[in-house]
Design a protein around this motif. Structure first.
Motif, PDB file in Angstrom:
ATOM      1  N   GLU A  14      43.739  25.024  28.975  1.00 42.51           N
ATOM      2  CA  GLU A  14      43.467  26.463  29.008  1.00 42.51           C
ATOM      3  C   GLU A  14      43.461  27.041  27.599  1.00 42.51           C
ATOM      4  O   GLU A  14      43.350  28.255  27.436  1.00 42.51           O
ATOM      5  N   PRO A  18      40.177  32.991  27.097  1.00 43.91           N
ATOM      6  CA  PRO A  18      40.706  34.322  26.767  1.00 43.91           C
ATOM      7  C   PRO A  18      41.498  34.875  27.949  1.00 43.91           C
ATOM      8  O   PRO A  18      41.298  34.471  29.095  1.00 43.91           O
ATOM      9  N   LYS A  19      42.386  35.788  27.659  1.00 39.84           N
ATOM     10  CA  LYS A  19      43.138  36.472  28.715  1.00 39.84           C
ATOM     11  C   LYS A  19      42.168  37.319  29.539  1.00 39.84           C
ATOM     12  O   LYS A  19      41.122  37.743  29.048  1.00 39.84           O
ATOM     13  N   TRP A  20      42.527  37.590  30.787  1.00 35.36           N
ATOM     14  CA  TRP A  20      41.672  38.336  31.703  1.00 35.36           C
ATOM     15  C   TRP A  20      41.220  39.663  31.099  1.00 35.36           C
ATOM     16  O   TRP A  20      40.055  40.017  31.166  1.00 35.36           O
ATOM     17  N   ASP A  21      42.145  40.401  30.493  1.00 34.17           N
ATOM     18  CA  ASP A  21      41.801  41.725  29.956  1.00 34.17           C
ATOM     19  C   ASP A  21      40.973  41.656  28.668  1.00 34.17           C
ATOM     20  O   ASP A  21      40.474  42.666  28.199  1.00 34.17           O
ATOM     21  N   GLU A  22      40.785  40.460  28.113  1.00 38.93           N
ATOM     22  CA  GLU A  22      39.934  40.276  26.937  1.00 38.93           C
ATOM     23  C   GLU A  22      38.500  39.906  27.308  1.00 38.93           C
ATOM     24  O   GLU A  22      37.629  39.845  26.438  1.00 38.93           O
ATOM     25  N   ARG A  28      33.417  39.344  34.350  1.00 34.03           N
ATOM     26  CA  ARG A  28      34.333  39.384  35.500  1.00 34.03           C
ATOM     27  C   ARG A  28      33.572  39.606  36.801  1.00 34.03           C
ATOM     28  O   ARG A  28      33.970  39.116  37.847  1.00 34.03           O
ATOM     29  N   VAL A  79      45.059  28.764  36.096  1.00 30.05           N
ATOM     30  CA  VAL A  79      44.531  30.130  36.155  1.00 30.05           C
ATOM     31  C   VAL A  79      43.714  30.290  37.429  1.00 30.05           C
ATOM     32  O   VAL A  79      43.209  29.317  37.977  1.00 30.05           O
ATOM     33  N   HIS A  83      39.199  34.034  37.095  1.00 32.85           N
ATOM     34  CA  HIS A  83      39.498  34.121  35.658  1.00 32.85           C
ATOM     35  C   HIS A  83      38.818  32.976  34.922  1.00 32.85           C
ATOM     36  O   HIS A  83      38.169  33.177  33.888  1.00 32.85           O
ATOM     37  N   LYS A  84      38.948  31.787  35.465  1.00 35.91           N
ATOM     38  CA  LYS A  84      38.371  30.610  34.830  1.00 35.91           C
ATOM     39  C   LYS A  84      36.855  30.737  34.705  1.00 35.91           C
ATOM     40  O   LYS A  84      36.290  30.472  33.636  1.00 35.91           O
ATOM     41  N   ALA A  87      35.958  33.485  32.162  1.00 30.84           N
ATOM     42  CA  ALA A  87      36.315  33.063  30.809  1.00 30.84           C
ATOM     43  C   ALA A  87      35.357  32.008  30.275  1.00 30.84           C
ATOM     44  O   ALA A  87      34.913  32.086  29.126  1.00 30.84           O
TER      45      ALA A  87
END
Length: 101
Positions: A14, A18-22, A28, A79, A83-84, A87
């Protein structure tokens, strides 16, 4: 891309997700780049697209490095699937240009 080890390809990673909020909203919700990631995950062709490397990524071996990077991250279970996919689609957009032909 080149930092992905053989062990990470075999077992997943991982580290570059990036983080979800990034992740921008359009990834998304799903887009052409996330469809490319989904096709790669499920090993089916995505007809009608052209994929080219962005400047700085078009060196020899870039295709193999991208494949290893995508595979290692798509195999991650830590994750959520959404998300995956978002990302990895976002990662692809930073390396390649995908267009409908």
């Amino acid at each position: 891309m080149n930092s992905i080890t053989d062990a990470e390809v075999a077992r997943s990673t991982e580290k570059l997700l990036p983080k979800w909020d990034e992740i921008p909203q359009e990834f998304r919700n799903g887009n052409l780049y996330t469809r490319v990631a989904d096709a790669h995950l499920h090993d089916y062709p995505l007809p009608g697209v052209s994929i080219s490397f962005l400047p700085g990524f078009e060196n020899e071996g870039a295709g193999e490095a991208l494949d290893r990077c995508i595979t290692a991250h798509l195999n991650a279970f830590a994750v959520k699937h959404e998300h995956k996919m978002a990302a990895v689609g976002y990662m692809i957009s930073k390396i390649c240009k995908v267009t409908v032909v």
